[in-house]
Design a protein around this motif. Structure first.
Motif, mmCIF file in Angstrom:
data_model
loop_
_atom_site.group_PDB
_atom_site.id
_atom_site.type_symbol
_atom_site.label_atom_id
_atom_site.label_comp_id
_atom_site.label_asym_id
_atom_site.label_seq_id
_atom_site.Cartn_x
_atom_site.Cartn_y
_atom_site.Cartn_z
ATOM 1 N N LEU A 171 41.353 8.226 91.582
ATOM 2 C CA LEU A 171 41.710 9.204 90.421
ATOM 3 C C LEU A 171 40.874 9.343 89.435
ATOM 4 O O LEU A 171 41.171 10.432 88.727
ATOM 5 N N GLY A 172 40.149 8.416 89.211
ATOM 6 C CA GLY A 172 39.233 8.803 87.858
ATOM 7 C C GLY A 172 39.755 8.151 86.576
ATOM 8 O O GLY A 172 40.892 8.474 86.361
ATOM 9 N N VAL A 173 38.846 7.826 85.588
ATOM 10 C CA VAL A 173 39.179 7.295 84.333
ATOM 11 C C VAL A 173 38.440 8.376 83.462
ATOM 12 O O VAL A 173 37.513 8.802 83.897
ATOM 13 N N SER A 174 39.271 8.978 82.569
ATOM 14 C CA SER A 174 38.515 9.810 81.532
ATOM 15 C C SER A 174 38.112 9.315 80.188
ATOM 16 O O SER A 174 38.924 8.447 79.732
ATOM 17 N N SER A 175 36.928 9.509 79.916
ATOM 18 C CA SER A 175 36.509 9.403 78.473
ATOM 19 C C SER A 175 35.999 10.421 77.661
ATOM 20 O O SER A 175 35.255 11.230 78.074
ATOM 21 N N PRO A 176 36.792 10.717 76.532
ATOM 22 C CA PRO A 176 36.524 11.865 75.714
ATOM 23 C C PRO A 176 35.013 11.924 75.173
ATOM 24 O O PRO A 176 34.590 10.680 74.639
ATOM 25 N N PHE A 177 34.443 12.930 75.058
ATOM 26 C CA PHE A 177 33.305 13.436 74.467
ATOM 27 C C PHE A 177 33.362 14.854 73.608
ATOM 28 O O PHE A 177 32.975 15.712 74.126
ATOM 29 N N ASN A 178 33.933 14.428 72.462
ATOM 30 C CA ASN A 178 34.466 15.704 71.625
ATOM 31 C C ASN A 178 33.164 15.563 70.456
ATOM 32 O O ASN A 178 33.146 14.748 69.571
ATOM 33 N N LYS A 179 32.236 16.760 70.407
ATOM 34 C CA LYS A 179 31.315 16.579 69.557
ATOM 35 C C LYS A 179 30.794 17.666 68.770
ATOM 36 O O LYS A 179 31.122 19.087 69.251
ATOM 37 N N GLN A 180 30.400 17.685 67.542
ATOM 38 C CA GLN A 180 29.510 18.746 66.998
ATOM 39 C C GLN A 180 28.173 18.991 67.344
ATOM 40 O O GLN A 180 27.655 17.537 67.103
#
Length: 226
Positions: A171-180
């Motif tokens: 199913l996978g594991v999600s890690s956020p990568f929200n950047k400027q």
């Protein structure tokens, strides 16, 4: 008799008038064509086009742009594909390999900072290797239109997440990568090809042709990112 002479004169003038009118029309047409060719030549002198040969053998003609200008889509594509190359891993392309190739598009002064952020996504594992059958894929949700900072520098906001899959977790594991992400123009391409390039070398080389570089990266909520 006088009437016949007058009619003869009129009949003789009409063909001459028709020929003269036709000649004037031809002259006017030639004059317009000449002016058109002059304008076209002037346009080419003012905005000369360049022939660009691509690495895959294609050739395209491009309009000139000042060395410090880039189209918005060029900037967005550079950011998206560079970060995707940086954060997409497998046992054939481990994190260290992805970093070695993609970090060529990153300014030296932020490489250590960015590397720390990337290694934190792969907690509990060594950065140089990856378990066989594991995959990490960056999924980009959105990249904003570039905001101009100064001449030749822009900022974009990227919302993305890295999905990790293993043999035990499909199913996978999600890690956020929200950047400027801040980019700048560079004078020369930052990448080169080895003697026997692989697919990711070619991808990095094409990205480097944009002559852009990531010079800073901040959290999406950072108000002082510059």
């Amino acid at each position: 008799m006088q009437i016949l002479k007058t009619e003869n004169k009129k009949s003789n003038i009409l063909p001459l008038f028709a020929v003269a009118t036709f000649g004037l029309n031809i002259f006017a047409l030639l004059l317009l064509m000449f002016h058109g060719s002059m304008l076209q030549a002037l346009k080419q002198q003012l905005t000369p086009q360049s022939l660009v040969q691509l690495i895959d053998g294609q050739a395209v003609t491009v309009d000139p742009k000042p060395s410090f200008e880039r189209y918005p889509e060029t900037i967005r594509r550079f950011v998206g594909e560079t970060v995707s190359l940086m954060l997409t891993w497998s046992d054939q392309q481990p994190p260290q390999t992805a970093w070695d190739i993609s970090s060529q598009m990153v300014s030296n002064n932020i490489k250590q900072k960015l590397l720390l952020e990337i290694t934190s996504l792969k907690s509990g594992s060594q950065f140089q290797t990856i378990n066989k059958g594991s995959e990490y894929v960056l999924v980009i949700d959105s990249i904003s239109q570039p905001t101009k900072i100064t001449e030749g520098t822009w900022k974009v906001e990227m919302y993305a997440h890295q999905l990790s899959f293993t043999n035990y977790d499909k199913l996978g594991v999600s890690s956020p990568f929200n950047k400027q992400i801040l980019v700048q123009v560079v004078d020369e391409p930052l990448t080169s090809l080895p003697d026997k390039p692989l697919s990711w070398h070619l991808a990095a080389y094409r990205l480097g042709e944009a002559r852009l570089q990531i010079y800073n990266i901040c959290d999406i909520k950072d108000k002082n990112c510059s």
